[in-house]
Design a protein around this motif. Structure first.
Motif, PDB file in Angstrom:
ATOM      1  N   TYR A 171       0.850  -1.189   0.000  1.00  0.00           N
ATOM      2  CA  TYR A 171       0.000   0.000   0.000  1.00  0.00           C
ATOM      3  C   TYR A 171       0.887   1.242   0.000  1.00  0.00           C
ATOM      4  CZ  TYR A 171      -3.866  -3.026   1.477  1.00  0.00           C
ATOM      5  OH  TYR A 171      -4.814  -4.011   1.548  1.00  0.00           O
ATOM      6  N   ILE A 172       0.335   2.326  -0.508  1.00  0.00           N
ATOM      7  CA  ILE A 172       1.023   3.616  -0.423  1.00  0.00           C
ATOM      8  C   ILE A 172       0.195   4.504   0.497  1.00  0.00           C
ATOM      9  CG2 ILE A 172       1.784   5.675  -1.660  1.00  0.00           C
ATOM     10  CD1 ILE A 172       1.944   3.897  -4.204  1.00  0.00           C
ATOM     11  N   TYR A 173       0.841   5.094   1.493  1.00  0.00           N
ATOM     12  CA  TYR A 173       0.129   6.005   2.385  1.00  0.00           C
ATOM     13  C   TYR A 173       0.489   7.436   2.042  1.00  0.00           C
ATOM     14  CZ  TYR A 173      -1.946   8.068   6.537  1.00  0.00           C
ATOM     15  OH  TYR A 173      -2.716   8.814   7.389  1.00  0.00           O
ATOM     16  N   GLU A 174      -0.530   8.203   1.746  1.00  0.00           N
ATOM     17  CA  GLU A 174      -0.337   9.613   1.451  1.00  0.00           C
ATOM     18  C   GLU A 174      -1.045  10.421   2.528  1.00  0.00           C
ATOM     19  OE1 GLU A 174      -1.996  11.065  -2.228  1.00  0.00           O
ATOM     20  OE2 GLU A 174      -0.699  12.809  -2.213  1.00  0.00           O
TER      21      GLU A 174
ATOM     22  N   ASP B 199       5.623  16.787   9.378  1.00  0.00           N
ATOM     23  CA  ASP B 199       6.917  16.176   9.089  1.00  0.00           C
ATOM     24  C   ASP B 199       6.830  15.182   7.936  1.00  0.00           C
ATOM     25  OD1 ASP B 199       5.395  14.318  10.341  1.00  0.00           O
ATOM     26  OD2 ASP B 199       6.989  13.563  11.654  1.00  0.00           O
ATOM     27  N   PHE B 200       5.760  15.285   7.190  1.00  0.00           N
ATOM     28  CA  PHE B 200       5.547  14.334   6.104  1.00  0.00           C
ATOM     29  C   PHE B 200       6.531  14.605   4.964  1.00  0.00           C
ATOM     30  CE2 PHE B 200       2.766  12.833   2.495  1.00  0.00           C
ATOM     31  CZ  PHE B 200       2.865  11.492   2.828  1.00  0.00           C
ATOM     32  N   ASN B 201       7.292  13.605   4.635  1.00  0.00           N
ATOM     33  CA  ASN B 201       8.297  13.771   3.585  1.00  0.00           C
ATOM     34  C   ASN B 201       7.781  13.392   2.209  1.00  0.00           C
ATOM     35  OD1 ASN B 201      10.363  14.539   5.411  1.00  0.00           O
ATOM     36  ND2 ASN B 201      10.517  12.409   6.038  1.00  0.00           N
ATOM     37  N   GLY B 202       6.643  12.739   2.190  1.00  0.00           N
ATOM     38  CA  GLY B 202       6.089  12.289   0.924  1.00  0.00           C
ATOM     39  C   GLY B 202       5.376  10.970   1.141  1.00  0.00           C
ATOM     40  N   PRO B 203       4.645  10.531   0.143  1.00  0.00           N
ATOM     41  CA  PRO B 203       3.957   9.250   0.270  1.00  0.00           C
ATOM     42  C   PRO B 203       4.959   8.130   0.545  1.00  0.00           C
ATOM     43  CG  PRO B 203       3.200  10.447  -1.653  1.00  0.00           C
ATOM     44  CD  PRO B 203       4.410  11.173  -1.145  1.00  0.00           C
ATOM     45  N   LYS B 204       4.518   7.126   1.289  1.00  0.00           N
ATOM     46  CA  LYS B 204       5.419   6.048   1.678  1.00  0.00           C
ATOM     47  C   LYS B 204       4.788   4.689   1.379  1.00  0.00           C
ATOM     48  CE  LYS B 204       7.888   6.626   5.515  1.00  0.00           C
ATOM     49  NZ  LYS B 204       8.210   6.654   6.961  1.00  0.00           N
ATOM     50  N   ILE B 205       5.601   3.787   0.849  1.00  0.00           N
ATOM     51  CA  ILE B 205       5.119   2.436   0.551  1.00  0.00           C
ATOM     52  C   ILE B 205       5.230   1.562   1.806  1.00  0.00           C
ATOM     53  CG2 ILE B 205       5.495   0.344  -0.833  1.00  0.00           C
ATOM     54  CD1 ILE B 205       6.571   2.128  -3.076  1.00  0.00           C
ATOM     55  N   HIS B 206       4.151   0.837   2.097  1.00  0.00           N
ATOM     56  CA  HIS B 206       4.128  -0.093   3.233  1.00  0.00           C
ATOM     57  C   HIS B 206       3.745  -1.481   2.758  1.00  0.00           C
ATOM     58  CE1 HIS B 206       4.287   2.856   6.612  1.00  0.00           C
ATOM     59  NE2 HIS B 206       3.790   3.663   5.703  1.00  0.00           N
TER      60      HIS B 206
ATOM     61  N   TRP C 283      -4.917   5.574   2.189  1.00  0.00           N
ATOM     62  CA  TRP C 283      -4.147   4.400   1.789  1.00  0.00           C
ATOM     63  C   TRP C 283      -4.522   4.075   0.356  1.00  0.00           C
ATOM     64  CZ3 TRP C 283      -0.342   2.318   4.645  1.00  0.00           C
ATOM     65  CH2 TRP C 283      -0.285   2.674   6.002  1.00  0.00           C
ATOM     66  N   ILE C 284      -3.512   3.896  -0.466  1.00  0.00           N
ATOM     67  CA  ILE C 284      -3.736   3.559  -1.868  1.00  0.00           C
ATOM     68  C   ILE C 284      -3.276   2.116  -2.069  1.00  0.00           C
ATOM     69  CG2 ILE C 284      -3.164   4.158  -4.244  1.00  0.00           C
ATOM     70  CD1 ILE C 284      -2.330   6.985  -3.037  1.00  0.00           C
ATOM     71  N   GLY C 285      -4.148   1.310  -2.605  1.00  0.00           N
ATOM     72  CA  GLY C 285      -3.807  -0.079  -2.805  1.00  0.00           C
ATOM     73  C   GLY C 285      -5.008  -0.968  -2.517  1.00  0.00           C
ATOM     74  N   PRO C 286      -4.815  -2.256  -2.448  1.00  0.00           N
ATOM     75  CA  PRO C 286      -3.531  -2.956  -2.425  1.00  0.00           C
ATOM     76  C   PRO C 286      -2.907  -3.149  -3.811  1.00  0.00           C
ATOM     77  CG  PRO C 286      -5.327  -4.541  -2.277  1.00  0.00           C
ATOM     78  CD  PRO C 286      -5.963  -3.170  -2.260  1.00  0.00           C
ATOM     79  N   PHE C 287      -1.610  -3.318  -3.776  1.00  0.00           N
ATOM     80  CA  PHE C 287      -0.834  -3.711  -4.948  1.00  0.00           C
ATOM     81  C   PHE C 287      -0.301  -5.116  -4.675  1.00  0.00           C
ATOM     82  CE2 PHE C 287      -0.507   0.896  -4.515  1.00  0.00           C
ATOM     83  CZ  PHE C 287      -0.766   1.359  -5.793  1.00  0.00           C
ATOM     84  N   ASP C 288      -0.517  -6.036  -5.602  1.00  0.00           N
ATOM     85  CA  ASP C 288      -0.070  -7.418  -5.401  1.00  0.00           C
ATOM     86  C   ASP C 288       1.436  -7.571  -5.507  1.00  0.00           C
ATOM     87  OD1 ASP C 288      -2.540  -8.468  -4.890  1.00  0.00           O
ATOM     88  OD2 ASP C 288      -2.923  -9.078  -6.959  1.00  0.00           O
ATOM     89  N   ASP C 289       2.071  -6.613  -6.156  1.00  0.00           N
ATOM     90  CA  ASP C 289       3.513  -6.713  -6.362  1.00  0.00           C
ATOM     91  C   ASP C 289       4.140  -5.380  -5.987  1.00  0.00           C
ATOM     92  OD1 ASP C 289       5.468  -8.603  -8.414  1.00  0.00           O
ATOM     93  OD2 ASP C 289       6.129  -6.560  -7.966  1.00  0.00           O
ATOM     94  N   LEU C 290       5.288  -5.437  -5.315  1.00  0.00           N
ATOM     95  CA  LEU C 290       5.972  -4.210  -4.910  1.00  0.00           C
ATOM     96  C   LEU C 290       6.279  -3.333  -6.113  1.00  0.00           C
ATOM     97  CD1 LEU C 290       7.345  -2.454  -2.766  1.00  0.00           C
ATOM     98  CD2 LEU C 290       9.343  -3.959  -2.917  1.00  0.00           C
ATOM     99  N   GLU C 291       6.578  -3.965  -7.241  1.00  0.00           N
ATOM    100  CA  GLU C 291       6.877  -3.192  -8.446  1.00  0.00           C
ATOM    101  C   GLU C 291       5.659  -2.402  -8.934  1.00  0.00           C
ATOM    102  OE1 GLU C 291       9.520  -2.202 -10.072  1.00  0.00           O
ATOM    103  OE2 GLU C 291      10.638  -3.162  -8.452  1.00  0.00           O
ATOM    104  N   PHE C 292       4.459  -2.952  -8.716  1.00  0.00           N
ATOM    105  CA  PHE C 292       3.242  -2.241  -9.126  1.00  0.00           C
ATOM    106  C   PHE C 292       3.108  -0.962  -8.301  1.00  0.00           C
ATOM    107  CE2 PHE C 292       1.085  -6.602 -10.038  1.00  0.00           C
ATOM    108  CZ  PHE C 292       1.931  -6.794 -11.111  1.00  0.00           C
TER     109      PHE C 292
END
Ligand SMILES: [Zn+2]
Length: 75
Positions: A4-7, A13-20, A45-54
């Motif tokens: 998932y990507i959290y935005e 202190d948010f540095n940018g969206p982060k992949i979890h 939360w954006i996702g889910p993504f089945d693959d980290l590359e996605f």
């Protein structure tokens, strides 16, 4: 395992969206922590993504920041 990507556009202190990874304590399969009771108020939360590359590909096409991955992400 999914990703998932959290935005969060509210945190100072948010540095940018982060992949979890879905089993991360912060992510919890995209539900977030209990204190995130009001979905979408502070972040999404954006996702889910089945693959980290996605997730990385989505990140590259939607955000200008360099990709940030939480320490929970294991390659
Ligand atoms: Zn995480």
């Amino acid at each position: 395992m999914s990703y998932y990507i959290y935005e969060n556009w509210q945190a100072k202190d948010f540095n940018g969206p982060k992949i979890h990874q879905s089993d991360c304590g912060f992510c919890q399969n995209g539900q977030g922590m209990i204190k995130d009771a009001e979905k979408g108020k502070h972040g999404v939360w954006i996702g889910p993504f089945d693959d980290l590359e996605f997730a990385r590909e989505y990140y590259r096409t939607h955000f200008t920041e360099p990709i940030i991955e939480d320490s929970c992400v294991r390659n």
